[in-house]
Design an enzyme around this catalytic site. Structure first.
Site, PDB file in Angstrom:
ATOM      1  N   GLY A  83      -0.819  -3.279   6.294  1.00  0.00           N
ATOM      2  CA  GLY A  83      -0.580  -4.506   7.052  1.00  0.00           C
ATOM      3  C   GLY A  83      -1.814  -5.381   7.139  1.00  0.00           C
ATOM      4  CG  ASN A  84      -2.508  -8.010   5.142  1.00  0.00           C
ATOM      5  OD1 ASN A  84      -1.729  -8.944   5.045  1.00  0.00           O
ATOM      6  ND2 ASN A  84      -2.539  -7.003   4.271  1.00  0.00           N
TER       7      ASN A  84
ATOM      8  N   GLY B 264      -8.673  -1.439   4.601  1.00  0.00           N
ATOM      9  CA  GLY B 264      -9.100  -0.041   4.762  1.00  0.00           C
ATOM     10  C   GLY B 264      -9.287   0.442   6.181  1.00  0.00           C
TER      11      GLY B 264
ATOM     12  CD  GLU C  14      -1.495  -7.619  -0.664  1.00  0.00           C
ATOM     13  OE1 GLU C  14      -1.378  -8.767  -1.148  1.00  0.00           O
ATOM     14  OE2 GLU C  14      -1.105  -6.599  -1.233  1.00  0.00           O
TER      15      GLU C  14
ATOM     16  CG  HIS D 162       1.856  -7.979   4.687  1.00  0.00           C
ATOM     17  ND1 HIS D 162       3.163  -7.858   4.272  1.00  0.00           N
ATOM     18  CD2 HIS D 162       1.173  -6.991   4.040  1.00  0.00           C
ATOM     19  CE1 HIS D 162       3.259  -6.852   3.410  1.00  0.00           C
ATOM     20  NE2 HIS D 162       2.067  -6.311   3.272  1.00  0.00           N
TER      21      HIS D 162
ATOM     22  CG  HIS E 117       4.245  -2.152   4.665  1.00  0.00           C
ATOM     23  ND1 HIS E 117       3.236  -1.311   4.245  1.00  0.00           N
ATOM     24  CD2 HIS E 117       3.999  -3.345   4.067  1.00  0.00           C
ATOM     25  CE1 HIS E 117       2.421  -1.958   3.423  1.00  0.00           C
ATOM     26  NE2 HIS E 117       2.855  -3.201   3.314  1.00  0.00           N
TER      27      HIS E 117
ATOM     28  CG  HIS F 151       4.811  -5.074  -0.532  1.00  0.00           C
ATOM     29  ND1 HIS F 151       3.868  -5.885  -1.094  1.00  0.00           N
ATOM     30  CD2 HIS F 151       4.210  -4.515   0.535  1.00  0.00           C
ATOM     31  CE1 HIS F 151       2.749  -5.805  -0.410  1.00  0.00           C
ATOM     32  NE2 HIS F 151       2.927  -4.985   0.591  1.00  0.00           N
TER      33      HIS F 151
HETATM   34 ZN   LIG Z   1       1.747  -4.640   2.217  1.00  0.00          ZN
END
Ligand SMILES: [Zn+2]
Length: 290
Positions: free
Chosen positions: A29-30, A46, A78, A97, A99, A160
């Site tokens: 995620g970001n 990371g 990303e 972002h 998942h 994704h």
């Molecule tokens: Zn991703």
């Protein structure tokens, strides 16, 4: 304007919420936030987004190059996908972002979220398409994402995850919650024999209400790419009708990113949520569902 340190703390808070709600595993995620046209804060690569402190947060320019990062931290790999959103959508202040399990399952199964099953999802999101698969960290994801940017505020990323964006961090995060909730409802109702969808008339009513309230962001209610009526349920074909053309949002049809930014800067996610709640009440009453 809120100071930079405050925004860094908010990013850490949202990171915790994403992690605690099982919307990401491990270091996935970001999150990014726009400070101005050439400065953006973003989460580092990371690290678990559930355990960040403000000094983890990096600063990049509009191309994603590092402006400032503490030793040991590098911006998310990303970041290019975030930058493409800001580039094409000047009204956007934050991108998230993640998942989330249900939304990502739909993205993996190749099923876009297009069934009109509940008022909030139709009003707040419209349909959620799937942007074609791209290898993470390459230009493939931003390139495949681009064509959806003028019309949507949320997409699934094929095989994704999900990507959402909005006027500010809270609103972008709330979109992610809404996408996941919609996906979960769709999944569960399929198990119960399949959802009962709204008919075109009811979809039109929901869209009319959204337009009347002038909600920010892009949505098929204002910008419909459903010219041939096959890709998305959302206008119910209404975008071709005379009636539809009378709505104030209509003149923005098909003009893509040249459309005036519809988002009033002061809009907050809370005001948004309250609005959706009020609208929903009205719609339920209109539909006799109470
Ligand atoms: Zn991703």
């Amino acid at each position: 304007m809120v100071n930079e340190f405050e925004i860094k703390k908010q990013i850490c808070d949202i990171g915790r919420r994403i992690y605690n709600r099982n919307m990401v595993a491990a270091n996935d995620g970001n999150i990014s936030v726009k400070l101005n046209d050439n400065e953006f804060l973003c989460t580092p690569t990371g690290v678990s987004k559930g355990f960040m402190t403000p000094e983890f947060i990096c600063k990049v320019d509009a191309q994603g190059n590092v402006i400032q990062a503490n030793p040991g931290f590098k911006p998310s790999s990303e970041i290019k996908m975030h930058m493409r959103v800001y580039q094409k959508r000047p009204d956007v202040g934050s991108v998230v972002h993640a998942h989330p399990i249900y939304a990502t399952s739909f993205a993996i199964a190749g099923i876009p979220l297009t069934q009109p099953i509940m008022p909030e999802a139709v009003i707040a999101l419209g349909c959620v398409p799937i942007a074609e698969y791209g290898t993470p960290s390459t230009m493939e994801i931003p390139d495949n994402l681009e064509k959806y940017l003028p019309y949507f505020d949320a997409v699934l990323l094929e095989n994704h995850g999900a990507l959402t964006w909005s006027t500010d961090l809270n609103a972008a995060y709330m979109k992610m919650e809404s996408v996941e909730f919609y996906a979960q409802l769709l999944y569960q109702s399929k198990l119960l024999g399949g959802p009962k969808e709204f008919d075109k008339e009811n979809i039109k009513k929901l869209y009319e209400i959204r337009r009347k309230f002038g909600m920010p962001g892009k949505h098929p209610a204002n910008l419909c790419q459903n010219k041939d009526g096959v890709n998305c349920h959302n206008c119910g074909g209404a975008c071709h009708s005379q009636e539809y053309k009378q709505f104030p949002g209509y003149q923005y049809d098909f003009v893509g990113s040249d459309a005036p930014a519809e988002a009033p800067a002061a809009t907050t996610a809370n005001a948004d949520a309250e609005l959706v709640a009020n609208i929903t009440k009205q719609v339920m009453a209109q539909l006799g569902l109470k």
